[in-house]
Design a protein around this motif. Structure first.
Motif, PDB file in Angstrom:
ATOM      1  N   PHE A  28       0.835  -1.207   0.000  1.00  0.00           N
ATOM      2  CA  PHE A  28       0.000   0.000   0.000  1.00  0.00           C
ATOM      3  C   PHE A  28       0.873   1.262   0.000  1.00  0.00           C
ATOM      4  O   PHE A  28       0.667   2.183  -0.797  1.00  0.00           O
ATOM      5  CB  PHE A  28      -0.916  -0.038   1.229  1.00  0.00           C
ATOM      6  N   LEU A  29       1.881   1.268   0.861  1.00  0.00           N
ATOM      7  CA  LEU A  29       2.777   2.427   0.943  1.00  0.00           C
ATOM      8  C   LEU A  29       3.558   2.591  -0.359  1.00  0.00           C
ATOM      9  O   LEU A  29       3.713   3.703  -0.877  1.00  0.00           O
ATOM     10  CB  LEU A  29       3.747   2.266   2.116  1.00  0.00           C
ATOM     11  N   PHE A  30       4.037   1.472  -0.905  1.00  0.00           N
ATOM     12  CA  PHE A  30       4.819   1.530  -2.146  1.00  0.00           C
ATOM     13  C   PHE A  30       3.973   2.106  -3.290  1.00  0.00           C
ATOM     14  O   PHE A  30       4.455   2.868  -4.112  1.00  0.00           O
ATOM     15  CB  PHE A  30       5.326   0.134  -2.532  1.00  0.00           C
ATOM     16  N   ARG A  91      15.621  11.028 -12.427  1.00  0.00           N
ATOM     17  CA  ARG A  91      14.428  10.360 -11.885  1.00  0.00           C
ATOM     18  C   ARG A  91      14.125   9.066 -12.649  1.00  0.00           C
ATOM     19  O   ARG A  91      13.096   8.915 -13.307  1.00  0.00           O
ATOM     20  CB  ARG A  91      13.219  11.298 -11.939  1.00  0.00           C
ATOM     21  N   SER A  92      15.053   8.151 -12.577  1.00  0.00           N
ATOM     22  CA  SER A  92      14.918   6.881 -13.302  1.00  0.00           C
ATOM     23  C   SER A  92      14.186   5.853 -12.437  1.00  0.00           C
ATOM     24  O   SER A  92      13.928   6.089 -11.255  1.00  0.00           O
ATOM     25  CB  SER A  92      16.306   6.343 -13.639  1.00  0.00           C
ATOM     26  N   HIS A  93      13.901   4.720 -13.062  1.00  0.00           N
ATOM     27  CA  HIS A  93      13.229   3.662 -12.287  1.00  0.00           C
ATOM     28  C   HIS A  93      14.167   3.078 -11.232  1.00  0.00           C
ATOM     29  O   HIS A  93      13.715   2.603 -10.196  1.00  0.00           O
ATOM     30  CB  HIS A  93      12.665   2.576 -13.211  1.00  0.00           C
ATOM     31  N   PHE A  96      13.913   5.366  -8.340  1.00  0.00           N
ATOM     32  CA  PHE A  96      12.644   5.100  -7.667  1.00  0.00           C
ATOM     33  C   PHE A  96      12.767   3.839  -6.789  1.00  0.00           C
ATOM     34  O   PHE A  96      12.306   3.806  -5.642  1.00  0.00           O
ATOM     35  CB  PHE A  96      11.533   4.931  -8.708  1.00  0.00           C
ATOM     36  N   ALA A  97      13.421   2.796  -7.355  1.00  0.00           N
ATOM     37  CA  ALA A  97      13.628   1.560  -6.583  1.00  0.00           C
ATOM     38  C   ALA A  97      14.439   1.856  -5.319  1.00  0.00           C
ATOM     39  O   ALA A  97      14.182   1.293  -4.250  1.00  0.00           O
ATOM     40  CB  ALA A  97      14.336   0.520  -7.442  1.00  0.00           C
ATOM     41  N   GLY A  98      15.415   2.767  -5.457  1.00  0.00           N
ATOM     42  CA  GLY A  98      16.224   3.148  -4.300  1.00  0.00           C
ATOM     43  C   GLY A  98      15.368   3.799  -3.208  1.00  0.00           C
ATOM     44  O   GLY A  98      15.538   3.523  -2.016  1.00  0.00           O
ATOM     45  N   PHE A  99      14.448   4.647  -3.637  1.00  0.00           N
ATOM     46  CA  PHE A  99      13.535   5.292  -2.682  1.00  0.00           C
ATOM     47  C   PHE A  99      12.672   4.238  -1.967  1.00  0.00           C
ATOM     48  O   PHE A  99      12.462   4.313  -0.749  1.00  0.00           O
ATOM     49  CB  PHE A  99      12.624   6.306  -3.404  1.00  0.00           C
ATOM     50  N   LEU A 140       7.615  -2.852  -9.134  1.00  0.00           N
ATOM     51  CA  LEU A 140       7.136  -1.463  -9.129  1.00  0.00           C
ATOM     52  C   LEU A 140       8.090  -0.554  -9.911  1.00  0.00           C
ATOM     53  O   LEU A 140       7.647   0.378 -10.591  1.00  0.00           O
ATOM     54  CB  LEU A 140       6.990  -0.965  -7.688  1.00  0.00           C
ATOM     55  N   ALA A 141       9.386  -0.849  -9.827  1.00  0.00           N
ATOM     56  CA  ALA A 141      10.370  -0.042 -10.558  1.00  0.00           C
ATOM     57  C   ALA A 141      10.149  -0.189 -12.058  1.00  0.00           C
ATOM     58  O   ALA A 141      10.182   0.793 -12.812  1.00  0.00           O
ATOM     59  CB  ALA A 141      11.784  -0.459 -10.179  1.00  0.00           C
ATOM     60  N   PHE A 142       9.874  -1.424 -12.495  1.00  0.00           N
ATOM     61  CA  PHE A 142       9.645  -1.633 -13.931  1.00  0.00           C
ATOM     62  C   PHE A 142       8.290  -1.052 -14.353  1.00  0.00           C
ATOM     63  O   PHE A 142       8.158  -0.554 -15.473  1.00  0.00           O
ATOM     64  CB  PHE A 142       9.776  -3.111 -14.300  1.00  0.00           C
TER      65      PHE A 142
END
Lengths: 154, 258
Positions: A28-30, A91-93, A96-99, A140-142
């Protein structure tokens, strides 16, 4: 909003299936982090949606009312601010995965701090969550990358 | 910049509200009601997932060919408990006027912060559960019910420091009190210094209340761990597996003719 409810429910259903064995990733958070990275207009609504979802999670599962709510709301607020500070080209995927990974780290640390590891089973549940969170983050990154390409085409 | 400030403000406010809720609601009796309400409201939408989980568990159990054996064991254990109960009829007439049964229940919640103190089961007052009833795993006492709502009950575990249960050493008839330390260990307290117990002696519950019957198996006496106030303290090796409590049985009492 409906999608947020669906993701909360998906997380809940997975926890029902895994109850006693493992903690499920905070899908949910992701999802809300995904939305906050993509939709910069609704930041405040996302923060309080995260808070309410977290509070309901505390009522249903954690029993420490306000823990998940506060952390969820805080993470979304932080995400909204930090993501905008990343240069547009960065702002790459993978960023985003790192976040997402950092958010999971913050959640795990805070739960570890408040709950501790009372037994081998609790430790095992944390480890399973750690293992299962990586495929979720990658997916989610993809999805983020794919969503970005669609926007670019438009 | 102004919008970023507003976002930060809302983010911090959500953290602050969460923290305040945590401080003011933790341990409040109303928190159990809130959790039970959330559990009841979500019971219907969660039904397919719960059914799927039970289905998988049953399938695994079927493949291992243990279901039939488990039922047989449960039946024998219930009979064993009834026989032990009959032995103690001289102790209490009130106990003899009722007949007992084991009601199976699933553990639906065991919070990490109260891991060794309490758990929640999926049976409540609608199933005949009352406050104070004994909860067992494979015939061994694990705790007693301390909070009941219509569909759920909360069980305080023997490992909780808040639960103290009088116990009897079967071999010597010495009386003591069982108490947990909140970290998974259980001790037998108040055993006179002159009464030396040896590891392996059997421990059962002594008469506590009309709900918690005498003769319920608890486990075995372990090593002596210390002396306090002129009494010796022994560790207890519980019969129940407190790290693997997925389902339990509640020792329900059905009033029979006197």
């Amino acid at each position: 909003m409906i999608q947020a409810v669906l993701f909360w429910f998906l997380q809940d259903v997975l926890q029902v299936l895994m109850e006693g064995w493992a903690y499920v990733p905070d899908i949910f958070l992701f999802y809300l982090m995904f939305r906050s990275a993509r939709n910069a207009e609704a930041e405040i609504a996302l923060i309080w949606t995260a808070f309410l979802g977290g509070l309901l999670w505390d009522f249903r599962w954690s029993g420490l009312f306000g823990l998940s709510a506060g952390i969820y709301g805080g993470i979304i607020g932080l995400m909204c601010i930090l993501w905008k500070r990343v240069p547009f080209t960065g702002r790459s995927h993978w960023m985003f995965a790192g976040f997402l990974a950092a958010a999971h780290g913050m959640l795990s640390l805070s739960r570890f701090f408040f709950f501790g590891v009372a037994s081998k089973e609790v430790a095992f549940a944390f480890v399973v969550q750690l293992i299962t969170v990586f495929p979720v983050i990658l997916m989610l990154a993809f999805a983020f990358a794919s969503d970005g390409e669609k926007r670019h085409v438009r | 910049m102004k919008r970023e400030g507003s976002t930060a403000l809302h983010g911090l406010a959500s953290v602050a509200v969460g923290f305040l809720l945590m401080v003011f609601l933790s341990g409040d009796p109303a928190s159990y009601l809130a959790m039970d309400t959330a559990g009841t409201l979500l019971a219907w939408p969660e039904l397919p997932a719960r059914a799927a989980r039970i289905g998988v568990e049953k399938a695994v159990s079927w493949f291992a060919d243990t279901t039939r054996l488990q039922r047989e064991i449960n039946k024998l254990q219930a009979e064993n408990i009834r026989l032990k109960q009959a032995l103690h009829t001289a102790v209490s007439e009130s106990v003899s006027s009722s007949e007992e049964g084991l009601l199976g229940a699933r553990v639906v919640l065991r919070r990490p912060d109260d891991w060794w103190k309490e758990l929640k089961i999926d049976k409540g007052s609608a199933d005949g559960i009352e406050k104070g009833m004994a909860v067992l795993q494979d015939g061994f006492l694990v705790g007693r019910v301390f909070q009941v709502s219509r569909n759920f009950s909360w069980v305080e575990l023997l490992t909780s420091p808040g639960l103290m249960i009088p116990a009897v050493v079967e071999e010597t008839r010495d009386l003591g009190v069982i108490a947990g330390d909140g970290e998974g260990r259980i001790s037998l307290l108040y055993v006179p210094l002159e009464n030396l117990l040896t590891p392996g002696m059997k421990l059962t519950s002594a008469l506590v209340s009309e709900h918690l019957a005498p003769g319920l198996r608890i486990g075995e006496v372990g090593e002596a761990t210390g002396i306090s106030g002129g009494y010796r303290i022994y560790s207890v090796v519980p019969g129940a597996e407190f790290s693997r409590l997925y389902s339990v049985q509640v020792f329900v009492k059905k009033e029979g003719p006197r």
